[in-house]
Design an enzyme around this catalytic site. Sequence first.
Site, short mmCIF file in Angstrom:
data_model
loop_
_atom_site.label_atom_id
_atom_site.label_comp_id
_atom_site.label_asym_id
_atom_site.label_seq_id
_atom_site.Cartn_x
_atom_site.Cartn_y
_atom_site.Cartn_z
N ASP A 139 0.79 -1.23 0.00
CA ASP A 139 0.00 0.00 0.00
C ASP A 139 0.82 1.29 0.00
O ASP A 139 0.32 2.34 0.38
CB ASP A 139 -0.94 -0.02 1.22
CG ASP A 139 -2.08 0.97 1.09
OD1 ASP A 139 -2.45 1.29 -0.05
OD2 ASP A 139 -2.59 1.43 2.13
N CYS A 219 -15.23 11.79 0.62
CA CYS A 219 -15.09 10.63 1.52
C CYS A 219 -14.49 11.08 2.86
O CYS A 219 -13.48 11.77 2.90
CB CYS A 219 -14.20 9.59 0.85
SG CYS A 219 -13.83 8.18 1.90
N SER A 221 -12.87 9.36 5.01
CA SER A 221 -11.49 8.86 5.16
C SER A 221 -10.50 9.83 4.53
O SER A 221 -9.47 10.15 5.11
CB SER A 221 -11.35 7.47 4.54
OG SER A 221 -11.99 6.50 5.33
N LYS A 228 -5.22 18.09 3.76
CA LYS A 228 -4.32 18.84 4.63
C LYS A 228 -4.88 20.18 5.08
O LYS A 228 -4.32 20.81 5.99
CB LYS A 228 -2.97 19.04 3.93
CG LYS A 228 -2.24 17.74 3.65
CD LYS A 228 -0.92 17.98 2.92
CE LYS A 228 -0.22 16.66 2.64
NZ LYS A 228 1.05 16.84 1.89
N CYS A 246 -13.27 6.24 8.22
CA CYS A 246 -14.71 5.95 8.28
C CYS A 246 -14.91 4.50 7.86
O CYS A 246 -14.31 4.05 6.88
CB CYS A 246 -15.48 6.89 7.36
SG CYS A 246 -17.26 6.62 7.32
N CYS A 253 -21.83 -3.88 4.58
CA CYS A 253 -21.84 -4.97 3.59
C CYS A 253 -22.40 -6.27 4.19
O CYS A 253 -21.87 -6.78 5.18
CB CYS A 253 -20.43 -5.23 3.06
SG CYS A 253 -20.36 -6.53 1.82
#
EC number: 1.17.99.6
Length: 381
Positions: A139, A219, A221, A228, A246, A253
């Site tokens: 990632d 979003c 997240s 920033k 979040c 789901c």
Amino acid sequence: MVITDARAARLKTFLRKEAKALGFCELAVTGSDADPQLRERLDHFVDLDRHGSMAWIAETVERRSAPRNLWPEARSVIMLAMNYGPQSEPLANLERKSSANISVYARNRDYHDLIKGKLKELAGKFASRSGGDVKVFVDTAPVMEKPLAQSAGLGWIGKHTNLVSRTQGSWLFLASIFTTVELPTDDRETDHCGSCRACLDACPTNAFPAPYQIDARRCISYLTIENKGPVPHEFRRAMGNRIYGCDDCLAACPWNKYAVASHEAKLMARDDLTSPPLADFLKLDDATFRTFFSGSPVKRIGRDRFLRNVLIAAGNSGDQSLVPECEALLGDASALVRGAAVWALSQLSEPDHMKRLQARTPAEPDDDVRAEWRMALAPAP
């Protein structure tokens, strides 16, 4: 590096055994060829500016669109998943308005560090046994983990743009090993979302323009982690007490009925991050912030962005006991914090009190903070 089918099969069996011993719940293999549809979707996302301030996405489109563009010698991509399923109801803390809600994945150690160590160990054993070269990614490189995981059969990309597994649900970290060894590939997973739109309906800020599409700029997240600057006013109330990430779309789901709680101790929530009081976080200076979040993914956003988020949560809490701590932050060295403090107080205090606060607050040099004061003092419509 071409090897016999029999040897390749043995290597894959070896990989699965070793991966399970290291705590990975799934392993599958896909090829390193380009996916034309992936490049098309990525270009569309960037052309619409849905990546927001994440400039590295636009800058790495070419390398990101295919494994061989990142490493031309790659012949196989080994995709792995690690479960980080929560021990308790992931959204329960959203009702505790005076407490902070931190995304499930960030309630303990930084998964990058945890998984990369395990990944290097697995890749090292594989390289030694196979004779091939390897590169590991968790990632932090221009790797499209979710499409590759779908191609390898670990799951499918749901309408919330995250990977969903029929056996693990949505609580998965993804990692990859690129190798020069040609391994047998697994079958691509098909979509099992059907007509369900639970994840789309759960989003507090309507961040999904359409199923399977996300606008990062909306979003939570993104707003609490990557963004920033000040959080746009239109999203502040919707943030509630979410101060880092979040989980709403993931938690909604239905496939999570098959999910299990993580058995990795370093991914289990710390007691002091399960439902931490906002009042405690409002008192953090930089040194205390760094100490408290040492080894945590939260640390990377820094104290100022973190306090910005906490102050928005304070403003949404309705908790008058937080007013003194918010007032103390009106004189903070960070303009980002000062501006958020003005907004929080405007939600918790009467207009006359705000006027008195401004009168005794030093002249404000920052344009954004001055704008916050103007909005806070403006007559109600």
